[in-house]
Design an enzyme around this catalytic site. Structure first.
Site, mmCIF file in Angstrom:
data_model
loop_
_atom_site.group_PDB
_atom_site.id
_atom_site.type_symbol
_atom_site.label_atom_id
_atom_site.label_comp_id
_atom_site.label_asym_id
_atom_site.label_seq_id
_atom_site.Cartn_x
_atom_site.Cartn_y
_atom_site.Cartn_z
ATOM 1 N N GLU A 262 1.114 0.941 -4.419
ATOM 2 C CA GLU A 262 2.008 2.124 -4.238
ATOM 3 C C GLU A 262 3.325 2.033 -4.974
ATOM 4 O OE1 GLU A 262 1.576 3.430 -0.430
ATOM 5 O OE2 GLU A 262 -0.330 3.800 -0.409
ATOM 6 N N HIS A 280 0.396 9.226 0.402
ATOM 7 C CA HIS A 280 0.822 8.462 1.673
ATOM 8 C C HIS A 280 1.369 9.393 2.329
ATOM 9 C CE1 HIS A 280 1.576 4.121 3.130
ATOM 10 N NE2 HIS A 280 1.515 4.809 3.997
#
Length: 527
Positions: A262, A280
């Site tokens: 990420e 997220h």
């Protein structure tokens, strides 16, 4: 008296600054600075309140000459160098439960989105296609939801799913039968969950035990047409294998809020039919962001003004008078808890901590908390001596404390026993020279060892030639042995070997060791 000074370096609810002020702190809100700017500024502050943007590196900590506490509004502390902070005496706090409801609700939302293919139906409808006959969904009512992880967030998901009239089965090594009944779920093994679940949601931290828990092999074991949701941690699902399962139709749909890397700028899953992803967002609600901001401000201000410690990741709840005496005992207790946690599989309904001799004269609460923290840290993240007792209670683990001031073979002793399906298992430790933790008994076998660094645990038949074989195996794989600790029940019976090594032991080496003649069990340990 000078007021403690706090810097809020990431965007968070403005009420956090108000709480700091009301509780007696001076506060500056300066966000969006470069690392160099933060390093130049941090030396004047006693406290640093952050979210995920600010990275508290060794360089920042070296410059933070007055810093006493770092507070993370949220659960993840990957952006903080905790070992460095600990070495400098800086307390690191987080707010591990402020996002629970929000994350659980996001998982439920993704279940519905998968069941009715909402994102793609929306896209096509807005494109003017009116695809009424192209989307055939499924009801969630009556379907079986499989929870991998039934802790704080998983238990909230279970309650919401039961309200939707779903059946819930749960796999969690720490879930006791009593806690399962309380939650209204059926406790199962992972293999059963994979075979039975129509929907699977993951609610476990990323550890060596849980990494790729939905591997290619486990995805193949799932029920055809299963739908998978992950709002927990990237790396729990093999993303390449998931794409293959989606392409083949074995997995009917998947929704990920987290990715192994990420920000996820690219993924093999992007563009795959029946795949939904969000960036997220599990904790991204107004309520959650307010909650964690207010909590971190209250915790930090309480510490700076009153000395109170809440949700600290690297500091026990201790008074100044107790700390010097208890410090070596807590180190011993945490190592014993970690050892028994790494060596025990399955549910543990009870942990007993028995102190003898000099240990029995001390405040037992920090010792018990240290055992629980070491034990639970082998299976979950964000565990510390403050929240470990709460987490143990949440998981249905009964904690017993026993004291015996009479000395036995050692002037001080700590025994940690766990109740398992195979019976009671105990590890025992003492302090050498009143400060050096040592293991002196392991599952009824006398063995003296220092628990530190990387280790190997081997159970084998006591027979000539074994020590040479294991030494040769490790040498051939370039693994240097630090210490060699042996114990046995009787000559020719079961023996235990604890090795300290200079580097992590690869899984392939563990498998080679298991294949040696007479070997019953091999595990890699880390302390």
């Amino acid at each position: 008296m000078t007021k403690p000074k706090v810097l809020i370096s990431d965007k968070m609810d403005p009420n956090a600054a108000r709480i700091f002020t009301e509780m007696g702190c001076d506060v500056d809100v300066i966000t969006g600075e470069t690392p160099e700017q933060l390093i130049a500024r941090i030396g004047q502050y006693d406290g640093l309140a952050i979210r995920s943007s600010t990275r508290v590196t060794k360089e920042v900590l070296d410059a933070a000459t007055n810093l006493k506490v770092i507070g993370r509004a949220g659960i993840g502390v990957d952006n903080v160098d905790i070992p460095c902070a600990s070495g400098k005496g800086v307390v690191v706090m987080n707010t591990p439960f402020g996002n629970s409801i929000t994350t659980a609700e996001h998982a439920i939302a993704l279940i519905f989105a998968l069941a009715r293919q909402i994102p793609e139906a929306n896209t096509q409808t807005q494109a003017g296609l009116w695809p009424k006959n192209g989307f055939m969904g499924v009801e969630v009512t009556g379907k079986t939801l499989g929870l991998i992880g039934a802790g704080n967030i998983g238990s909230i998901v279970a309650s919401r799913a039961l309200g939707l009239r779903m059946k819930v089965v749960a796999f969690d090594p720490f879930l006791s039968p009593e806690r399962a009944v309380e939650l209204g779920v059926e406790k199962v093994e992972l293999e059963q969950l994979l075979e039975r679940a129509d929907f699977i949601t993951l609610h476990t931290p990323l550890t060596e035990q849980t990494r790729n828990i939905l591997s290619r092999e486990n995805l193949a074991r799932t029920k055809k047409g299963v739908r998978i949701v992950n709002c927990a941690r990237g790396g729990l699902v093999d993303e390449a294998a998931l794409k293959e399962a989606l392409d083949s139709g074995h997995v009917a749909g998947a929704a990920l809020d987290v990715f192994e890397t990420e920000p996820a700028k690219a993924s093999p899953l992007f563009g795959t039919p029946n795949f939904i992803c969000t960036p997220h967002l599990g904790a991204s609600t107004t309520e959650a962001q307010v909650n964690v901001a207010l909590q971190v401000a209250e915790q930090m201000a309480d510490y700076l003004v009153n000395g109170g410690v809440t949700n600290a990741l690297n500091m026990p709840s201790l008074s100044a008078e107790e700390a010097p005496k208890l410090k070596p005992y807590m180190a011993l207790a945490e190592k014993l808890g970690s050892l028994v946690g790494q060596l025990t599989t399955g549910a543990v309904p009870r942990i007993s901590i028995h102190t003898e001799g000099a240990a029995a004269e001390l405040n037992a609460r920090p010792i018990v908390a240290a055992v629980l923290a070491g034990f639970l840290r082998t299976q979950t993240d964000s565990v510390n001596m403050v929240n470990a007792p709460f987490l143990a209670k949440e998981r249905g683990i009964e904690v017993r404390e026993v004291k015996s001031e009479k000395e036995g073979d050692y002037h001080t002793l700590v025994r940690v026993s766990v109740k398992t399906a195979d019976g009671e298992r105990s590890v025992v430790g003492t302090l050498f020279a009143n400060s050096e933790p040592r293991l002196v008994e392991l599952f009824g076998i006398k063995v003296e060892a220092e628990l530190a660094g990387h280790m190997m645990y081997i159970v084998n038949e006591d027979a000539p030639g074994f020590i040479g074989r294991i030494g040769t195996l490790l040498g051939e794989n370039g693994i240097n042995i630090g210490t060699f600790n042996l114990g046995r029940r009787e000559a020719g019976g079961e023996a235990v070997l604890l090795l300290s090594v200079d580097s992590p032991v690869a899984a392939a080496v563990i498998e080679q060791a298991r294949s040696l003649p007479g070997v019953k069990r091999v595990m890699a340990l880390a302390f």
